[in-house]
Design a protein around this motif. Sequence first.
Motif, mmCIF file in Angstrom:
data_model
loop_
_atom_site.group_PDB
_atom_site.id
_atom_site.type_symbol
_atom_site.label_atom_id
_atom_site.label_comp_id
_atom_site.label_asym_id
_atom_site.label_seq_id
_atom_site.Cartn_x
_atom_site.Cartn_y
_atom_site.Cartn_z
ATOM 1 N N ARG A 42 0.838 -1.181 -0.164
ATOM 2 C CA ARG A 42 0.011 0.013 0.014
ATOM 3 C C ARG A 42 0.892 1.059 0.188
ATOM 4 O O ARG A 42 2.093 1.166 0.323
ATOM 5 N N TYR A 43 0.509 2.340 -0.465
ATOM 6 C CA TYR A 43 1.024 3.599 -0.487
ATOM 7 C C TYR A 43 0.603 4.301 0.745
ATOM 8 O O TYR A 43 -0.255 4.447 1.447
ATOM 9 N N VAL A 44 2.064 4.557 1.542
ATOM 10 C CA VAL A 44 1.750 5.456 2.634
ATOM 11 C C VAL A 44 2.771 6.588 2.510
ATOM 12 O O VAL A 44 4.034 6.540 2.294
ATOM 13 N N ASN A 45 2.159 7.926 2.572
ATOM 14 C CA ASN A 45 2.962 9.091 2.387
ATOM 15 C C ASN A 45 3.787 9.071 1.053
ATOM 16 O O ASN A 45 5.024 9.401 1.169
ATOM 17 N N GLU A 46 3.222 8.629 0.011
ATOM 18 C CA GLU A 46 3.781 8.487 -1.271
ATOM 19 C C GLU A 46 4.733 7.481 -1.426
ATOM 20 O O GLU A 46 5.648 7.781 -2.382
ATOM 21 N N LYS A 47 5.025 6.651 -0.455
ATOM 22 C CA LYS A 47 5.871 5.598 -0.609
ATOM 23 C C LYS A 47 5.365 4.224 -0.414
ATOM 24 O O LYS A 47 4.139 3.945 0.269
ATOM 25 N N VAL A 48 5.854 3.165 -1.333
ATOM 26 C CA VAL A 48 5.400 1.690 -1.210
ATOM 27 C C VAL A 48 5.692 1.208 0.147
ATOM 28 O O VAL A 48 6.768 1.022 0.558
ATOM 29 N N VAL A 49 4.852 0.510 0.830
ATOM 30 C CA VAL A 49 5.158 -0.071 2.066
ATOM 31 C C VAL A 49 4.544 -1.690 1.935
ATOM 32 O O VAL A 49 3.487 -1.739 1.508
ATOM 33 N N LYS A 50 5.431 -2.498 2.115
ATOM 34 C CA LYS A 50 4.979 -3.995 2.043
ATOM 35 C C LYS A 50 4.374 -4.322 3.127
ATOM 36 O O LYS A 50 4.913 -4.049 4.018
ATOM 37 N N THR A 51 2.896 -4.871 2.860
ATOM 38 C CA THR A 51 2.420 -5.217 4.185
ATOM 39 C C THR A 51 2.270 -6.793 4.365
ATOM 40 O O THR A 51 2.212 -7.094 5.705
ATOM 41 N N ASP A 52 2.437 -7.733 3.361
ATOM 42 C CA ASP A 52 2.914 -8.948 3.599
ATOM 43 C C ASP A 52 3.320 -9.586 2.352
ATOM 44 O O ASP A 52 3.271 -9.104 1.290
ATOM 45 N N SER A 53 3.949 -10.494 2.371
ATOM 46 C CA SER A 53 4.517 -11.345 1.297
ATOM 47 C C SER A 53 4.418 -12.766 1.407
ATOM 48 O O SER A 53 4.555 -13.397 2.488
ATOM 49 N N THR A 54 4.597 -13.639 0.392
ATOM 50 C CA THR A 54 4.739 -15.045 0.457
ATOM 51 C C THR A 54 5.251 -15.451 -0.819
ATOM 52 O O THR A 54 5.337 -14.679 -1.903
ATOM 53 N N THR A 55 5.695 -16.716 -0.984
ATOM 54 C CA THR A 55 6.175 -17.179 -2.296
ATOM 55 C C THR A 55 4.958 -18.253 -2.954
ATOM 56 O O THR A 55 4.124 -18.859 -2.190
ATOM 57 N N ILE A 56 5.051 -17.967 -4.188
ATOM 58 C CA ILE A 56 4.049 -18.732 -4.756
ATOM 59 C C ILE A 56 4.230 -20.081 -4.964
ATOM 60 O O ILE A 56 5.537 -20.442 -5.320
ATOM 61 N N ALA A 57 3.716 -20.947 -4.628
ATOM 62 C CA ALA A 57 3.792 -22.588 -4.513
ATOM 63 C C ALA A 57 3.927 -23.099 -5.771
ATOM 64 O O ALA A 57 3.649 -22.460 -6.874
ATOM 65 N N GLU A 58 4.386 -24.314 -6.064
ATOM 66 C CA GLU A 58 4.601 -24.985 -7.316
ATOM 67 C C GLU A 58 3.395 -25.227 -7.684
ATOM 68 O O GLU A 58 3.533 -25.178 -9.143
ATOM 69 N N ASP A 59 2.372 -25.489 -7.399
ATOM 70 C CA ASP A 59 1.008 -25.416 -7.921
ATOM 71 C C ASP A 59 0.316 -24.231 -8.043
ATOM 72 O O ASP A 59 -0.700 -24.204 -8.813
ATOM 73 N N GLY A 60 1.004 -23.007 -8.065
ATOM 74 C CA GLY A 60 0.745 -21.613 -8.252
ATOM 75 C C GLY A 60 -0.262 -20.982 -7.115
ATOM 76 O O GLY A 60 -0.683 -20.159 -7.004
#
Length: 186
Positions: A42-60
């Motif tokens: 999301r954008y906070v004060n005109e900067k991108v802030v990562k809220t969460d992340s994960t790796t896409i599994a082999e099955d997508g």
Amino acid sequence: MYRTLLLAIITGLFVACQPSAPEAGISGILTGAEGTSIYLERYVNEKVVKTDSTTIAEDGSFSLNISPSMQFDYYRISVGEENFWVITDSTETLVINGDTKNLFEAQVSGSQNTMLLFDLSKLTKPMLESIGDIRQQLKTSGIAIGERTILTNQLKTDMQNLRQICLTFIKDNSASPAILSACAML
């Protein structure tokens, strides 16, 4: 007293046996990017802030967690160089299924506002691509006056069509924050 106790036990069992509501989050299957990181931003004060992340599994498959305090807002989902926008909050369970090579064609469910945003993207994408192509052509040198006139007229028509699509979208979906995206294209 036994009757009250029995009623309390039966009520407790009834409540405990009810299916629980699905946990809020963003999940789905995105093919073409297996093993790649996917980010909720999301954008906070005109900067991108990562809220969460994960790796896409082999099955997508993937699943991004949403904080219980996540506010109703626009969020960007990024996969490699590709990204798209969603409108969600901590009460929705958003499901996205598609191919990362063509995210605008992904199937979306669980968020009426995100579905509207995807619909708007599908409606406007051909016009925006045509406008971009014509602008590129007009930048090239050596275009004959007649060809420049034809391109300029097509650009004007495409921009009028884009405006009409956006105005219709705004009129038909005035209660959705997705209209902010339509307003930005006017």
